[in-house]
Scaffold this motif. Structure first.
Motif, PDB file in Angstrom:
ATOM      1  N   GLY A  87       1.237   2.876  11.057  1.00 10.73           N
ATOM      2  CA  GLY A  87       0.296   3.201  10.013  1.00 10.73           C
ATOM      3  C   GLY A  87      -0.831   2.400   9.951  1.00 10.73           C
ATOM      4  N   CYS A  88      -0.562   1.158   9.484  1.00 11.82           N
ATOM      5  CA  CYS A  88      -1.593   0.099   9.332  1.00 11.82           C
ATOM      6  C   CYS A  88      -2.204  -0.772  10.205  1.00 11.82           C
TER       7      CYS A  88
ATOM      8  N   CYS B 152       2.595  -1.781   5.850  1.00 10.76           N
ATOM      9  CA  CYS B 152       3.381  -0.322   5.459  1.00 10.76           C
ATOM     10  C   CYS B 152       4.660  -0.111   6.292  1.00 10.76           C
TER      11      CYS B 152
ATOM     12  N   THR C 136       2.320  -0.010   0.470  1.00  5.74           N
ATOM     13  CA  THR C 136       1.036  -0.015   1.182  1.00  5.74           C
ATOM     14  C   THR C 136       0.475  -1.431   1.221  1.00  5.74           C
TER      15      THR C 136
ATOM     16  N   GLY D 159      -5.862  12.466   5.970  1.00  5.27           N
ATOM     17  CA  GLY D 159      -4.913  11.665   5.610  1.00  5.27           C
ATOM     18  C   GLY D 159      -3.793  11.351   6.363  1.00  5.27           C
TER      19      GLY D 159
ATOM     20  N   ASN E  16       3.833   9.801   5.782  1.00  8.14           N
ATOM     21  CA  ASN E  16       4.913   8.788   6.288  1.00  8.14           C
ATOM     22  C   ASN E  16       6.385   9.209   5.884  1.00  8.14           C
TER      23      ASN E  16
ATOM     24  N   THR F 158       3.703  10.701  -3.066  1.00  9.53           N
ATOM     25  CA  THR F 158       3.070  11.569  -2.002  1.00  9.53           C
ATOM     26  C   THR F 158       3.722  13.064  -2.229  1.00  9.53           C
TER      27      THR F 158
ATOM     28  N   SER G 229      -0.225  11.613   2.109  1.00  5.49           N
ATOM     29  CA  SER G 229      -1.191  10.760   1.299  1.00  5.49           C
ATOM     30  C   SER G 229      -2.702  10.483   1.753  1.00  5.49           C
ATOM     31  N   GLY G 230      -3.682  10.346   0.961  1.00  6.26           N
ATOM     32  CA  GLY G 230      -5.068   9.964   1.661  1.00  6.26           C
ATOM     33  C   GLY G 230      -5.959  11.014   0.886  1.00  6.26           C
TER      34      GLY G 230
ATOM     35  N   ALA H 238      -3.175   5.006   0.707  1.00  6.04           N
ATOM     36  CA  ALA H 238      -3.457   5.083   2.080  1.00  6.04           C
ATOM     37  C   ALA H 238      -4.646   4.323   2.701  1.00  6.04           C
TER      38      ALA H 238
END
Lengths: 243, 304
Positions: A207-208, A213, B20, B64, B67, B192, B215-216, B266
């Motif tokens: 993800g990051c 994350c 996050t 987005g 997850n 989400t 998400s996003g 996100a």
């Protein structure tokens, strides 16, 4: 982690679906085995790409076009500005290498071994490289290793170039300390053939890319570890590869 | 830029969202944490959890991501002993501890431990995780169950309790109302949106968990609509707005919809410095829009 704008110098195809990108920017702090995260227009998440080489203020990335994001990367033209996160992850621990070192790479897992080979050679190590590809059209990097003064064995699964077979066909049981990067079946076969005396790079969807994350976490003998933060390089002994 | 959540003052409305930003400390490598309005740390359960199988992340073009991390966390004892004190050493603002559970007793227990052992400021109770079977979302999709969790948690702690709501419901206002009636001090929404991507070459879901939370930027309109509905259904209850916020203008829009503060999720995975960038850009955007105090615009679209 550093975030900077980079200037694209060149972006060219070097083998079947394999591209080489050279950028200039702030290379400070980058060590072998780390990766960068590159922002690609039209895509939300960054692309994690392993560091292939650092030379002066030039950063080389070798990547394979596997989806829309990397295809867009391959269409980028010189002079474009790119947004990169650098100095990501834990690189190879070269202090564990003895005088003689073995590097084993498969396909697009080969690039991080190039910068590693350079640093090991600078440190006076004797470096032998065994790299494997599916077929001749996918082979790259042999000359780069030869130019660094490494011994090189190239294998192709179909026998169209170099030795016929996979990397483990070339490995001897009494192998020195090793560093490996490549597809999971190859990594498992390495452990079966020469044991756990080395380090490996893991690959995972991220993800990051910066450790916040936990999307890329893997189970290790020391608990859950983030491939992007504690990795991508791990001591093979700690990994649970289901060998 | 100052805002309030109940009687807690935030120096600005920008909060990195739970899941996050790790336990906050991770971000200190590239950001001074003390610029943040608050920090919402990774969701905590009673026992340590490894989370779901990988892949846990799937991109959704420019809009987005999905997850399905599945509440990976080291368990509440580790969080109260190690993670929250570590964050406190670096950060003196409000800490929002996010709590998850598989039973009403677990929610209450985890809240009680955090209340007793740490100086976390707010408890954010996640009754909306879409990624684990029976993991919270079951409690967030029925008003009765949501009220029951709220009541149990309120009995276990004296810290302010914000219930984090799921968008995966027909009528979010009935869930929100039930939480407030059961004593919730505030609400946080949205979690989400349940989604899916398919790898058409291999003819199977991208996520090992099959479904995951979307998400996003793509969810911003959904979040704005729900925050606004809830702000009208629960007047006087502070709302932390969350969902697709990526810019200072999105923060302002979310506050105009009815949020007192805003979580950034996100966007911080795409740009680790997103919260900082937004905080730095807010004063200029406020000036341009002739906003003197951010608190003046909360729910302003309801004044028609």
């Amino acid at each position: 982690m550093k975030q900077n704008k980079w200037h694209l110098l060149s972006n060219e195809r070097i083998a079947e679906r394999v591209w080489k990108m050279v950028l200039t920017g702030d290379v400070s702090g980058i060590v072998p085995g780390q990766f960068v995260e590159l922002l690609v227009p039209g895509h939300y998440l960054r692309r994690p790409i392993s560091v292939c080489d650092v030379d002066g203020d030039r950063l080389t990335l070798i990547y394979k076009t596997v989806g829309q994001g990397t295809v867009i990367m391959s269409q980028m033209r010189p002079d474009e500005k790119l947004d990169l996160l650098t100095c990501l992850g834990n690189g190879y621990d070269m202090s564990k290498a003895e005088d003689e070192v073995l590097l084993i790479g498969g396909g697009v897992g080969v690039p991080p071994l190039i910068y590693l080979a350079k640093k090991l050679r600078e440190g006076g190590k004797r470096v032998h490289v065994v790299i494997g590809f599916n077929t001749k059209s996918e082979v790259f990097s042999e000359e780069m290793f030869l130019n660094l003064g490494c011994g090189v064995d190239v294998c192709t699964i179909d026998g169209s170039y170099g030795k016929h077979g996979v990397v483990t066909d070339v490995l001897k049981k009494s192998a020195p300390y090793y560093f490996a990067c490549g597809p999971m079946p190859m990594l498992r076969a390495i452990v079966q053939t020469i044991g756990t005396n080395g380090q490996m790079s893991m690959e995972e969807r991220m993800g990051c890319g910066v450790g916040i994350c936990v999307g890329c976490s893997i189970e290790t003998k020391n608990g859950m570890k983030r491939v992007c933060k504690e990795g991508p390089v791990f001591d093979v002994e700690c990994l649970m590869l289901n060998v | 830029m100052k805002v309030r959540l109940k009687d807690i003052i935030l120096k600005n409305p920008v909060i990195p969202a739970s899941g996050t930003c790790g336990f906050g400390v991770e971000m200190s490598e590239w950001m001074d944490l003390n610029i943040l309005g608050a920090i919402s740390i990774k969701g905590t359960t009673r026992e340590a959890r490894q989370g779901n199988a990988r892949p846990r992340i799937a991109e959704c073009g420019a809009t987005g991501m999905l997850n399905a991390v599945g509440l990976q966390n080291p368990g509440v004892e580790e969080v109260v002993r190690h993670e929250i004190p570590e964050l406190r050493r670096l950060y003196d603002g409000p800490i929002i501890a996010n709590v998850s559970g598989f039973s009403i007793e677990e929610y209450a227990y985890v809240c009680e431990r955090i209340d007793k052992e740490t100086d976390a400021t707010i408890l954010e109770v996640n009754i909306s995780c879409p990624n684990v079977h029976n993991g919270g979302m079951a409690f967030g999709t029925s008003p009765e169950a949501a009220a029951e969790v709220t009541g149990a948690v309120k009995a276990a702690t004296r810290k302010p309790v914000f219930m984090k709501l799921s968008p995966n419901v027909t009528d979010i206002t009935s869930i929100a109302r039930a939480c407030v009636d059961a004593g919730a001090d505030g609400l946080c929404l949205i979690n989400t949106v349940l989604g899916m991507r398919i790898d058409i070459r291999h003819r199977k879901p991208v996520l090992a968990n099959r479904y995951g939370g979307y998400s996003g930027p793509g969810v911003l309109p959904i979040a704005l609509r729900m925050v606004n509905q809830v702000s009208k259904a629960c007047p006087g209850t502070p709302i932390i707005g969350c969902g697709g916020v990526s810019s200072e203008e999105d923060v302002i829009e979310m506050m105009m919809a009815g949020a007192s503060a805003v979580e950034i999720g996100a966007a911080g995975l795409r740009n680790p410095k997103a919260c900082q960038t937004i905080i730095e850009a807010l004063p200029r955007a406020m000036k341009e829009l002739k906003i003197e105090h951010l608190e003046d615009i909360i729910g302003i679209v309801n004044n028609e």
